[in-house]
Every structure is written in C-alpha cells, then in structure tokens.
Design a protein around this motif. Structure first.
Motif, PDB file in Angstrom:
ATOM      1  N   ASP A 304       0.836  -1.194   0.000  1.00  0.00           N
ATOM      2  CA  ASP A 304       0.000   0.000   0.000  1.00  0.00           C
ATOM      3  C   ASP A 304       0.873   1.247   0.000  1.00  0.00           C
ATOM      4  OD1 ASP A 304      -2.500   1.140  -0.021  1.00  0.00           O
ATOM      5  OD2 ASP A 304      -2.450   1.504   2.167  1.00  0.00           O
ATOM      6  N   MET A 305       1.861   1.237   0.886  1.00  0.00           N
ATOM      7  CA  MET A 305       2.789   2.368   0.992  1.00  0.00           C
ATOM      8  C   MET A 305       3.595   2.516  -0.306  1.00  0.00           C
ATOM      9  SD  MET A 305       5.209   3.942   3.557  1.00  0.00           S
ATOM     10  CE  MET A 305       5.852   2.777   4.727  1.00  0.00           C
ATOM     11  N   VAL A 306       4.016   1.382  -0.885  1.00  0.00           N
ATOM     12  CA  VAL A 306       4.797   1.422  -2.123  1.00  0.00           C
ATOM     13  C   VAL A 306       4.013   2.152  -3.209  1.00  0.00           C
ATOM     14  CG1 VAL A 306       5.739   0.024  -4.004  1.00  0.00           C
ATOM     15  CG2 VAL A 306       6.122  -0.672  -1.642  1.00  0.00           C
ATOM     16  N   LEU A 307       2.734   1.740  -3.406  1.00  0.00           N
ATOM     17  CA  LEU A 307       1.937   2.340  -4.472  1.00  0.00           C
ATOM     18  C   LEU A 307       1.709   3.828  -4.201  1.00  0.00           C
ATOM     19  CD1 LEU A 307      -0.646  -0.454  -5.343  1.00  0.00           C
ATOM     20  CD2 LEU A 307       1.343   0.299  -6.656  1.00  0.00           C
ATOM     21  N   LYS A 308       1.453   4.179  -2.938  1.00  0.00           N
ATOM     22  CA  LYS A 308       1.231   5.589  -2.611  1.00  0.00           C
ATOM     23  C   LYS A 308       2.484   6.412  -2.895  1.00  0.00           C
ATOM     24  CE  LYS A 308      -2.556   5.625   0.699  1.00  0.00           C
ATOM     25  NZ  LYS A 308      -2.710   4.431   1.595  1.00  0.00           N
ATOM     26  N   ASP A 309       3.625   5.902  -2.416  1.00  0.00           N
ATOM     27  CA  ASP A 309       4.901   6.587  -2.654  1.00  0.00           C
ATOM     28  C   ASP A 309       5.186   6.734  -4.142  1.00  0.00           C
ATOM     29  OD1 ASP A 309       5.706   7.162  -0.167  1.00  0.00           O
ATOM     30  OD2 ASP A 309       7.536   5.918  -0.191  1.00  0.00           O
ATOM     31  N   PHE A 310       4.938   5.626  -4.858  1.00  0.00           N
ATOM     32  CA  PHE A 310       5.202   5.565  -6.299  1.00  0.00           C
ATOM     33  C   PHE A 310       4.381   6.645  -7.012  1.00  0.00           C
ATOM     34  CE2 PHE A 310       5.421   2.252 -10.013  1.00  0.00           C
ATOM     35  CZ  PHE A 310       6.280   3.083 -10.686  1.00  0.00           C
ATOM     36  N   ARG A 311       3.081   6.700  -6.703  1.00  0.00           N
ATOM     37  CA  ARG A 311       2.203   7.654  -7.395  1.00  0.00           C
ATOM     38  C   ARG A 311       2.574   9.094  -7.028  1.00  0.00           C
ATOM     39  NH1 ARG A 311      -2.445   3.574  -7.004  1.00  0.00           N
ATOM     40  NH2 ARG A 311      -2.569   2.903  -9.180  1.00  0.00           N
ATOM     41  N   ALA A 312       2.942   9.285  -5.752  1.00  0.00           N
ATOM     42  CA  ALA A 312       3.321  10.636  -5.327  1.00  0.00           C
ATOM     43  C   ALA A 312       4.592  11.086  -6.056  1.00  0.00           C
ATOM     44  CB  ALA A 312       3.551  10.658  -3.815  1.00  0.00           C
ATOM     45  N   GLU A 313       5.540  10.155  -6.182  1.00  0.00           N
ATOM     46  CA  GLU A 313       6.807  10.451  -6.849  1.00  0.00           C
ATOM     47  C   GLU A 313       6.570  10.804  -8.320  1.00  0.00           C
ATOM     48  OE1 GLU A 313       9.606  10.098  -4.759  1.00  0.00           O
ATOM     49  OE2 GLU A 313      10.638  11.226  -6.324  1.00  0.00           O
ATOM     50  N   ILE A 314       5.683  10.012  -8.975  1.00  0.00           N
ATOM     51  CA  ILE A 314       5.370  10.281 -10.385  1.00  0.00           C
ATOM     52  C   ILE A 314       4.723  11.655 -10.526  1.00  0.00           C
ATOM     53  CG2 ILE A 314       3.965   9.570 -12.362  1.00  0.00           C
ATOM     54  CD1 ILE A 314       4.257   6.662 -11.286  1.00  0.00           C
ATOM     55  N   ALA A 315       3.766  11.936  -9.622  1.00  0.00           N
ATOM     56  CA  ALA A 315       3.068  13.227  -9.695  1.00  0.00           C
ATOM     57  C   ALA A 315       4.062  14.373  -9.545  1.00  0.00           C
ATOM     58  CB  ALA A 315       1.989  13.292  -8.609  1.00  0.00           C
ATOM     59  N   LYS A 316       5.006  14.206  -8.618  1.00  0.00           N
ATOM     60  CA  LYS A 316       6.006  15.238  -8.374  1.00  0.00           C
ATOM     61  C   LYS A 316       6.842  15.462  -9.634  1.00  0.00           C
ATOM     62  CE  LYS A 316       9.581  14.666  -5.531  1.00  0.00           C
ATOM     63  NZ  LYS A 316      10.139  13.943  -4.352  1.00  0.00           N
TER      64      LYS A 316
END
Ligand code: NA
Ligand code: NA
Lengths: 321, 439, 169
Positions: A304-316
């Motif tokens: 769950d944390m991986v996907l959240k981090d991943f999406r946040a990183e992409i958005a950034k």
C-alpha cells in the motif's frame, strides 16, 4: 585499468526497435564514454534465447548483458508488478525515474533479482486500447472483443473488463491483427508504429495515466561485473539506474509521439476515455491491486505504501516537467 | 570468423563419421561455445536451448502438419489425386510420370514435408508406372523430384521454420510458395518430356480415357481441394493463424479418414505414434542446430560476412548468386532441415543489408529470399551423394539402386536450376500472391 | 517385425513394452489432444467468442511432453538422421566398433543434457515458474524431459552393446 573488456549483449528485439536503437545503443555509447573506452558492449546479431529466457541468459553467463520483461516469466517477479497497475502516469520518463527511486527505497531489499547484477529498470509509455471494430466509450463496447495482450497484470485486467484476452508475444500482433484473428491490442502508442499496425487499427481510446504498463529490467552477469575494476563498475552505474531510466523514458515518450503521428497520418480515430469508462476500469482494477498488496505483504513489503509513494513520486516528477 | 569456419569443417567431419546430424551439430555448438565463452555458460546454453525449444508454442505446427499428412495418406486422398491426373495425362508418352509430378504437387498442398510426399507418392505411383513398362530411372526420378515440392507448396514445415528465424509473416510465406510450386510442376513436366524425347522406350503411353471417365476421376480430387481451401482460406480469411492452421488441417484430415472408414484403432495408434517419432527426430535436429547457431552467433561470423560484402560493394544480385552457389554446394552433403537451420541465421542479415534499389520493401526481400532458400533446399534433396528424397525412395523400393534413381533425377535437377534462375530473376513470381494479402 | 518372446531374455520385452506402451501411448494421446485442442479453440473463438482459456500454454506443455516422449522411441529404432556415404569404405569389424563408439558418444551427450535438465527442474521448482494464465507449474514437464533423456542415454548404451556383440540366432 588499461585492458579493454568486450561484453556481449543479447537482444530479442529487431535492431530498429526503439528499445534497441534509442535506448540500448545510446546507453552503450555512454558506458564507453564513462569508462574512457575500456568497456565495450556489442549487441549480438541474434538473440541467444527466446525473450523470456533473457533473465537467465545474464544469470548463467550465456550473455553478459541483457534486457527483458519481468512479466514474461510468470511466478518469478511479484513486486515489479507495482509498475504494471493502471493510472500510473502519462510519461514514461516520470514513471521510469520514479520506479527506480521506489525500487531502491522499498523493493530492492526483497532481492527478487538474485543471480544478476541489476543495472536499471524502466516502463514503457502508458498502455492504451486500440482496435479495428468500434470506438470504445464504455465497458459494454469492450465486451467480447478479442484483444491481444502481453501478460502480467493486464492479462487479468482484460478478462475482468469483459474482453477476451489473447495472450501472445508482441511480434505476433501483426499476424493476429492483419488476419483479423484479434480485434484489438493493448499497447503503448509507440507499438502501433513499430509493429506496423496503423493501417489496420481504426480506433484508439486513451485512458488518462494509462490502462496498464510493462516493467523492464536491464541486467548483467554478476561475475562479469565483479571482474571489472571498481572505477569501471562505478562508471557503468553512473550511466545506469536513474540516469538510464530518465534517458530511456524520454526515448519512450518520443517514440509514443511518433506512434501518435503515425496513427494520425493513417486516419486512426483517437478519443479520450469518458469518465464513466475510467471509473469502470478503476472498479475492476481495485481487487487486483488489493490482491497484489496482500501478496507483497507475504514478502515483507508494505504494498500500500509502495503504491502511494510511487504515485506521489510520479506526480512530483510530472509536475516539475 | 576463423573459429566459425573451423567449426563448420569439424561438423562436416563428424557427420561423415556417421554421427547423427542432430548430435554432431549439438556437440560442435557446445564445444565451440565452451571454448569461446566458457564451459559453465555453454552448459547453461544447451540447457536453455533444449528447454525453450521444447516449450515453443509456434513450433507446435511441426507435429500437427506431420499428423495432417499421415491422416491424408490414410484417407486415400493420394490415390485419388494420382487417378485424376492420370486420367488426363496418362495416354501421352511419359504421361504417367507427368501425372506423378502433378499428383505430387497436389499432395504437397496438403502435406508439409517433402519426405512424406515422396514416400507417399512412391507407394501410389510406382506400381502403375511399372505395369506400363516405364524405366525405373524415369519412374523413380519423377517421384523423388516431384516429392520435393512438399516444402514449397503450402503448408510447409520448412517455411514455418524460416519464418520463425527471420521474423517473417508465415501467412505471406505460404502464399508466396504457391506460384513457384506451380512453376516447379511445369518445369518437371518439361523434364519428363525431355526424358521420353531422348529415350521413347522409357515412358510408353498408357490408356486414353474418355471425357466422362476423366470427369468422374476429377470428382475424387474434391477432398484435397477442401483441405487446401480449409487451411489457406482459414489463414487468409482471418479465422485462424498459420500456427493454428496445422491443428485445424490435421483435424480436417482426421475427419476425412474417419468418415471414409479407413481408420481403425490400430491404424490411428500407428499414425499418431509415427507422427510423434518423426516429431522427436525433427526436434532433435532443431535443438542441435540451435546450439550450433548460438555458437556461430557469438563468433560474429554473420556480421563479419555482412561487413566484408558491404566493403567489396558487390551488386546485390551477385551476392545472391554467391549465396545460391554456397547452398548448392552445401546441398550435396547436408540434410535439408539442418541446412536451413544452419545457414539462414548467417545469410538473412546479409540479404537484408543488400541494396536492391526500389525492387522490394524490406519485408518482401525476406519473403522472396525464403522462397529461393526453400527451392535450393528442394534441390539438395535430390543432389548426390546425400539426397534424402532419393534415400526415402530407396527405403520404400529397396530393389532400386541409388545410382538408377540419381540417373533418373538428373533431368529434373536441371529443370530445378532453370526454375531457380526464374525465381531469382523474376521476384514477382514469389511476391505477387502475398502482395494481395493484408490490404 | 515379429518378435519371438520365448527366445529373448525377459528384460528385453519388458523394456520394449515399457517403451512402446507407456511412451508410445502417451505420445499418441498427447498429439491427438493437441489437435483437438487447437480445433476446439479456433471453433470456440470464431463462432462463440470463447477461446479455450490458456489454450496456447497447454499446447506448449503438451509439445514438450510429446517431443520428449518420442525421443527414446526414435533412439531405440536408430531413427536419427545420419549420413552413411563413407560406410562402404570401412571394413565390417572396424565399422562395428565405430558404431558402438558413436552410440556411446551420443549416450554421453544425452547424459550431459539430462544432468542439465535436472538442474533446470530444480530452478523451475525454486523460482515457482508457472504458466501465465492458468498458473500451471512448469516443473513437472521439465522433470519429465529429464527422465526421458535419462532413458534415452540408457537405450543408447544398450544399443552400443548390441552393435558390438550381435547375438547369433
Ligand atoms: Na506442402
Ligand atoms: Na543433397
């Protein structure tokens, strides 16, 4: 280091494919430059094994350097499926760079690439829906349509969306589409051009953030890597990892633009997916993401944390461009 | 480059010692790869080749086309083909031999292998040619040569393997084989005419049939037509892929044999088992050849060769002529399947790099070259000393001497050279039909 | 070919029955099933829009089983293609020794391959390699390939013995 080392790369794609021509060849140049000409990589005229074998080719030293698709060996790689879920992002550059970052932060410790020296990871541009039959504006339009897919999460998602999934290797797409055996393909825009499908495809539906993605690795035989000097190793890594992800991602994005132009020239009708369709896909994908998170937990990874981090990183990354 | 040449020489020596070809290629490939790259890597290489060739979806076409040919023979379709072509041609001098050639062409349209075509037609055509007093050499020559058409006229196992190696469209390759196959039938009929012109005693005329009998005989051909249209029509019409066509064709042939009452449990078991054994034999060669090809790949020979040719700046057709000559020479001693598997990976990048001006687009070059390769392979099947079709005939008819058969084959061999020149000089013969596809 | 069971040692017919019945029967059943599977897959997809789920991966597993079930059978009947143009030049006794050596060499090569596929079996178990759609484990097929390679190597050794010491009957 004075001695020159020649490394053999096995490639399962034709020399003109964007991965080879616009990613591997430039990277090989960069390696040569970074090592002051002491490490020379040659691409063999023909692959030393089938596409799915390329992880093992590097592991067993049959070839020195290979690239491949994690999903081609079902059952082996679980965590890399994080890069295959829908709605990740609109640019391969952002997704690939973010992918390397979250890999190093979260996934590397699970050691799924044991046996090879992992040099880089990447994904292609957002995967979209293309077909020869009708514009896809709702899940109902997709029902019963025969779609070629390449395996991984998208295979299960295709079935969940109500289409009929034909799992065949990417080079078989031309045969399947041109003969009418398949009605459509799920591909990034780039592949419509590189597999010469533009004259058959009539309709495309673009899902914001992509319907799916494919996770690739670039790997080296560990013994061959160890045999290099420390300076050479550092030089290779300086142009691999995130550096490679950025360079390759940009090349994917350019190739997608070329694919888009090719389809426009061929008169393919491309539409944006309506909100209801996106919602429908999200509903079908949710249980698959949940299943992945549960499976990752067994490997000691907080999915769950991986996907959240991943999406946040992409958005950034997408915002900063 | 030098390592590769030594390995080729060692390979030929091993084959001359009567080491089975599959093992000879595997051994040469394993040792070569081991010396060049390392022994652990070489062990892993042979392991990987064996594993992935066994589990290769597209190669499932091989056993299924073999099975189709065996069912078709069991259903008696080969006899009907021969009866029909005989009804039209038998009364001419050399007519039975011409009918043999035509029936071979027809049988090739439903059988993927040249050896199977020659074996089948020898059982069908030889007895009546003997009855009418044909010379053994003409009778055997027409069957051995006619049988080679099996791999040119679709379906064809060799064209499938070529398509896999060069990533060419197998459906288009199949289409491309049809007209050259018909040209082959015509050239072979010319060879029969020449033989009976030189020696009228070798092929006395048979009985002349009235038109009513001819039409009745023609009705027997519908089974062959149905199967051919099923397979090619299914590919062309988008019902199935060429890979699946093999399974559908075999099913169709099975139903034919079943409804004609020619199948028993025992014969079904024999057919399945023999097809399985042939499959294992072919895959042994395939696996050995792929091991050797992997070694050739790491020697860099294909790129060296391309580099040299480009440096010499030879005209494209001169290079093609050189390749054809190499094939004709190799064809003396090498078996057809191994010849294709060994040479195509070396030559096709070279052919792709040639500049033919505006004569072809890149994809068509490989289709056309595939047909040329298959025709030179056909020629190898009847070229002494190792002509497999001649051996097949000898196996079915042990009382014939190999020399007699090779003598009878001579005019057909010359006809093949004429056809080869035609196909090289006029690519449109190969490319016209596939050009109609996929528009 | 007819075999007179009464004059042959018990081990030969037993081995032959094992080869013919089990492997021959298995190969026959699998080949027929491959054919039917493709037919049903195509008909189902074209007319009813329902292809056989995972049909092509079942075909792959069946193909490997078919080939490797056939391998001992081909080797037992000397069915591999070899070139014997120079055989007339060689005296009979020398030729027999050479034949035996060739069979032993082939047995050794097959043995090496069997060893390597045993390693591959271990790998496919360790990685948990499965097919893409039906998630069928791949290792049993690789284990079968290994077993038939072992059988083939043994057959080739026996053939070497038979060539060297032909029984006069
Ligand atoms: Na044929
Ligand atoms: Na020959």
């Amino acid at each position: 280091a004075s001695a020159e080392t020649t490394l053999r790369m096995s490639s399962w794609l034709p020399p003109k494919h964007p991965i080879v021509a616009d990613m591997m060849v430039p990277w090989i140049e960069e390696v040569k430059k970074a090592t002051n000409g002491s490490v020379n990589i040659i691409i063999l005229p023909k692959a030393l094994g089938a596409a799915p074998a390329h992880f093992d080719l590097a592991k067993d030293g049959i070839a020195d350097v290979t690239f491949g698709v994690h999903g081609y060996q079902p059952g082996r790689f679980l965590l890399t499926q994080a890069a295959e879920v829908p709605f990740l992002g609109n640019s391969s550059e952002a997704i690939s760079v973010a992918y390397w970052r979250i890999f190093e932060k979260h996934l590397a410790k699970a050691n799924e690439h044991e046996g090879v020296k992992l040099l880089a990871l990447m994904t292609h541009g957002p995967g979209q829906m293309f077909n020869t039959q009708r514009p896809i504006t709702s899940l109902a339009d997709l029902a019963g349509m025969k779609i070629r897919v390449g395996g991984g999460l998208i295979n299960d998602l295709t079935t969940a969306l109500g289409a009929t999934a034909l799992l065949k290797p990417a080079p078989a797409s031309y045969e399947l589409i041109s003969t009418g055996v398949a009605d459509g393909v799920f591909f990034p825009k780039e592949s419509i051009k590189s597999f010469k499908l533009a004259s058959f495809i009539k309709y495309g539906t673009v899902v914001p953030g992509g319907l799916y993605n494919v996770s690739f690795f670039l790997a080296m035989n560990p013994a061959k890597f160890e045999a290099l000097t420390k300076a050479e190793q550092d030089a290779i890594m300086s142009v691999s990892g995130e550096h490679f992800a950025k360079m390759a991602g940009q090349a994917w994005d350019r190739a997608d633009k070329a694919g888009q132009a090719d389809m426009e020239a061929a008169g393919v009708e491309i539409i944006d997916a309506p909100e209801a369709l996106v919602q429908g896909i999200a509903e079908k994908a949710a249980p698959m993401e949940a299943a992945w998170i549960a499976a990752a937990k067994e490997k000691g990874i907080d999915g769950d944390m991986v996907l959240k981090d991943f999406r946040a990183e992409i958005a950034k990354l997408e915002a900063s461009n | 480059m030098f390592d590769a040449l030594i390995a080729f020489a060692a390979l030929l020596a091993l084959i001359a010692l009567r080491l089975p070809i599959a093992f000879a290629m595997g051994l040469a490939g394993f040792v070569g790869f081991g010396v060049l790259i390392g022994w652990d890597a070489s062990l892993a290489m042979v392991r990987n080749v064996t594993y992935e060739t066994g589990l290769h979806y597209t190669l499932s076409i091989v056993p299924l086309f073999i099975l189709m040919g065996n069912f078709v023979t069991r259903a008696g379709l080969s006899d009907e083909l021969y009866t029909a072509s005989n009804a039209f041609l038998g009364h001419r001098r050399g007519g039975l031999a011409m009918a043999t050639v035509v029936a071979c062409g027809g049988f090739s349209a439903i059988c993927g292998s040249s050896l199977a075509t020659a074996a089948t037609m020898s059982k069908v055509a030889m007895p009546s040619m003997r009855r009418y007093g044909y010379s053994d050499s003409l009778a055997a020559g027409s069957i051995a040569a006619g049988g080679t058409l099996g791999i040119l006229i679709p379906p064809s196992v060799i064209l499938v393997l070529y398509g896999l190696m060069t990533e060419s469209d197998i459906g288009k390759l199949f289409m491309a084989g049809i007209l050259p196959g018909i040209v082959g039938v015509i050239c072979y009929m010319g060879a029969v005419r020449y033989t009976v012109f030189r020696n009228p005693e070798s092929g006395p005329p048979g009985d002349r049939l009235g038109w009513r009998d001819r039409l009745r005989a023609l009705r027997g051909v519908w089974g062959v037509l149905v199967l051919f249209v099923l397979v090619m029509g299914g590919i062309y019409g988008g019902v199935f892929t060429p890979t699946e066509a093999a399974g559908v064709g075999a099913s169709g042939a099975f139903l034919f044999a079943l409804f004609r009452g020619t199948l028993t449990w025992a014969s079904l078991r024999t057919i399945l088992r023999e097809s399985a054994e042939t499959t294992a034999m072919i895959f042994s060669i395939l696996i050995g050849a792929l091991m050797f090809a992997n070694f050739i790949n790491v020697t860099g020979m294909p790129s060296d060769l391309t580099g040299w040719i480009n440096e010499m700046e030879l005209p494209a057709y001169a290079v093609i002529a050189m390749i054809v000559i190499v094939y004709l020479l190799l064809g003396c001693v090498l078996e057809s399947l191994s010849m294709i598997l060994l040479t195509v990976p070396v030559f096709y990048p070279l052919v792709l790099s040639l500049d033919f001006g505006t004569a072809f687009d890149p994809q068509s070059v490989l289709i056309w070259f595939g047909i040329v390769v298959v025709v030179v392979t056909e020629i190898s099947l009847i070229t002494p000393p190792v002509g497999l079709n001649v051996f097949v005939l000898k196996g079915v008819l042990p009382e014939l001497s190999t020399r007699t058969i090779f003598r009878g084959v001579m005019p057909f061999w010359c006809a093949d050279i004429v056809r080869l020149s035609l196909l090289v000089g006029v690519p449109a013969i190969s490319l016209y039909l596939p050009g109609l596809m996929g528009r | 070919m007819t075999t007179d069971r009464s004059v042959q040692p018990a081990v030969r017919p037993a081995a032959k029955i094992w080869l013919n019945r089990i492997l021959g029967g298995l190969a026959a059943v699998i080949l027929f099933a491959m054919m039917v599977l493709t037919f049903v897959d195509v008909i189902g997809r074209y007319f009813f829009n329902t292809p056989v789920e995972g049909g092509f991966e079942i075909t792959e597993l069946m193909l490997a089983t078919l080939i490797f079930a056939g391998l001992p059978l081909v080797s037992a009947t000397d069915g591999h293609i070899a070139v014997d143009i120079f055989e007339i030049l060689i005296p009979n006794a020398v030729s027999r020794i050479k034949e035996a050596l060739i069979n032993l060499a082939c047995a050794a090569m097959t043995g090496v391959l069997a060893w390597q596929l045993a390693i591959k079996t271990g790998e496919t178990v360790g990685y948990g390699d499965v097919t893409a759609i039906l998630h069928i484990p791949i290792w049993p097929v690789v284990a079968f390939m290994t077993a038939t390679l072992v059988a083939t190597a043994l057959i080739l050794v026996i053939r070497a013995g038979v060539v060297l010491f032909p029984r006069n009957r």
